[in-house]
Design a protein around this motif. Structure first.
Motif, PDB file in Angstrom:
ATOM      1  N   UNK A 165       7.939  -2.017  -1.624  1.00 53.79           N
ATOM      2  CA  UNK A 165       9.109  -1.744  -2.442  1.00 53.79           C
ATOM      3  C   UNK A 165       9.254  -0.313  -2.883  1.00 53.79           C
ATOM      4  N   UNK A 166       8.286   0.526  -2.530  1.00 53.01           N
ATOM      5  CA  UNK A 166       8.322   1.938  -2.949  1.00 53.01           C
ATOM      6  C   UNK A 166       8.537   2.847  -1.744  1.00 53.01           C
ATOM      7  N   UNK A 167       8.986   4.067  -2.033  1.00 56.63           N
ATOM      8  CA  UNK A 167       9.090   5.056  -0.978  1.00 56.63           C
ATOM      9  C   UNK A 167       7.711   5.629  -0.657  1.00 56.63           C
ATOM     10  N   UNK A 168       7.586   6.126   0.545  1.00 59.13           N
ATOM     11  CA  UNK A 168       6.349   6.786   0.934  1.00 59.13           C
ATOM     12  C   UNK A 168       6.203   8.073   0.125  1.00 59.13           C
ATOM     13  N   UNK A 169       5.010   8.301  -0.398  1.00 66.33           N
ATOM     14  CA  UNK A 169       4.780   9.482  -1.227  1.00 66.33           C
ATOM     15  C   UNK A 169       3.570  10.267  -0.749  1.00 66.33           C
ATOM     16  N   UNK A 170       3.671  11.573  -0.937  1.00 62.17           N
ATOM     17  CA  UNK A 170       2.578  12.452  -0.547  1.00 62.17           C
ATOM     18  C   UNK A 170       1.482  12.391  -1.595  1.00 62.17           C
ATOM     19  N   UNK A 171       0.274  12.159  -1.154  1.00 61.99           N
ATOM     20  CA  UNK A 171      -0.864  12.024  -2.049  1.00 61.99           C
ATOM     21  C   UNK A 171      -1.660  13.324  -2.136  1.00 61.99           C
ATOM     22  N   UNK A 172      -1.952  13.899  -0.971  1.00 60.89           N
ATOM     23  CA  UNK A 172      -2.764  15.111  -0.923  1.00 60.89           C
ATOM     24  C   UNK A 172      -2.460  15.846   0.367  1.00 60.89           C
ATOM     25  N   UNK A 173      -2.652  17.160   0.329  1.00 55.46           N
ATOM     26  CA  UNK A 173      -2.390  17.968   1.513  1.00 55.46           C
ATOM     27  C   UNK A 173      -3.478  19.031   1.618  1.00 55.46           C
TER      28      UNK A 173
ATOM     29  N   UNK B   4      -5.614  -0.264  -9.611  1.00 58.19           N
ATOM     30  CA  UNK B   4      -4.708  -1.183  -8.911  1.00 58.19           C
ATOM     31  C   UNK B   4      -3.439  -0.482  -8.416  1.00 58.19           C
ATOM     32  N   UNK B   5      -2.963   0.510  -9.138  1.00 57.55           N
ATOM     33  CA  UNK B   5      -1.748   1.209  -8.716  1.00 57.55           C
ATOM     34  C   UNK B   5      -1.965   2.112  -7.505  1.00 57.55           C
ATOM     35  N   UNK B   6      -3.199   2.251  -7.047  1.00 52.62           N
ATOM     36  CA  UNK B   6      -3.476   2.973  -5.803  1.00 52.62           C
ATOM     37  C   UNK B   6      -3.291   2.075  -4.574  1.00 52.62           C
ATOM     38  N   UNK B   7      -3.054   0.804  -4.800  1.00 53.28           N
ATOM     39  CA  UNK B   7      -2.848  -0.131  -3.695  1.00 53.28           C
ATOM     40  C   UNK B   7      -1.630   0.259  -2.878  1.00 53.28           C
ATOM     41  N   UNK B   8      -1.832   0.435  -1.573  1.00 57.64           N
ATOM     42  CA  UNK B   8      -0.760   0.877  -0.680  1.00 57.64           C
ATOM     43  C   UNK B   8      -1.295   0.941   0.740  1.00 57.64           C
ATOM     44  N   UNK B   9      -0.384   1.151   1.668  1.00 60.00           N
ATOM     45  CA  UNK B   9      -0.786   1.547   3.016  1.00 60.00           C
ATOM     46  C   UNK B   9      -0.851   3.070   3.030  1.00 60.00           C
ATOM     47  N   UNK B  10      -1.965   3.589   3.482  1.00 58.61           N
ATOM     48  CA  UNK B  10      -2.190   5.035   3.515  1.00 58.61           C
ATOM     49  C   UNK B  10      -2.030   5.545   4.943  1.00 58.61           C
TER      50      UNK B  10
END
Length: 114
Positions: free
Chosen positions: A42-50, A87-93
């Motif tokens: 339900x969320x947009x893909x977001x940049x975590x680290x670069x 828990x809020x780190x749950x996602x496809x990476x």
């Protein structure tokens, strides 16, 4: 055609750690910046680290101090060390290379739950 393959995802309890890997079939991490993204349902893909080709790093605020991005140019592999998971780190990476063409991996699921 260079390909990226992520691995290392899984189920972990809150407070736990995981290390994600992004393996490249070519020598691209020494040439281009790369990043780790994530997308929760339900969320947009977001940049975590670069990380730049030269090794400079940057993080989104919510993961600063907990996640570390790195790479091993000799192994054509990049990493995302994730500590103190929530828990809020749950996602496809996903890993992505910022090259002449967009290059994405297939993603790896990270689930943080007790």
């Amino acid at each position: 055609q260079v390909q990226l393959v992520e691995s290392g995802g899984g189920l972990v309890q809150p407070g736990g750690s995981l290390r994600l890997s992004c393996a490249s079939s070519g020598r691209i991490f020494s040439l281009y910046a790369m990043g780790w993204y994530r997308q929760a349902p339900g969320n947009q893909r977001e940049l975590v680290a670069v990380i730049s080709s030269g090794g400079s790093t940057n993080y989104r605020d919510s993961v600063k101090g907990r996640f570390t991005i790195s790479k091993d140019n000799a192994k054509n592999t990049a990493y995302l060390q994730m500590n103190s998971l929530k828990p809020e780190d749950t996602a496809v990476y996903y890993c992505k290379v910022f090259g002449p063409q967009e290059l994405w991996g297939q993603g790896t699921q990270v689930t943080v739950s007790s």
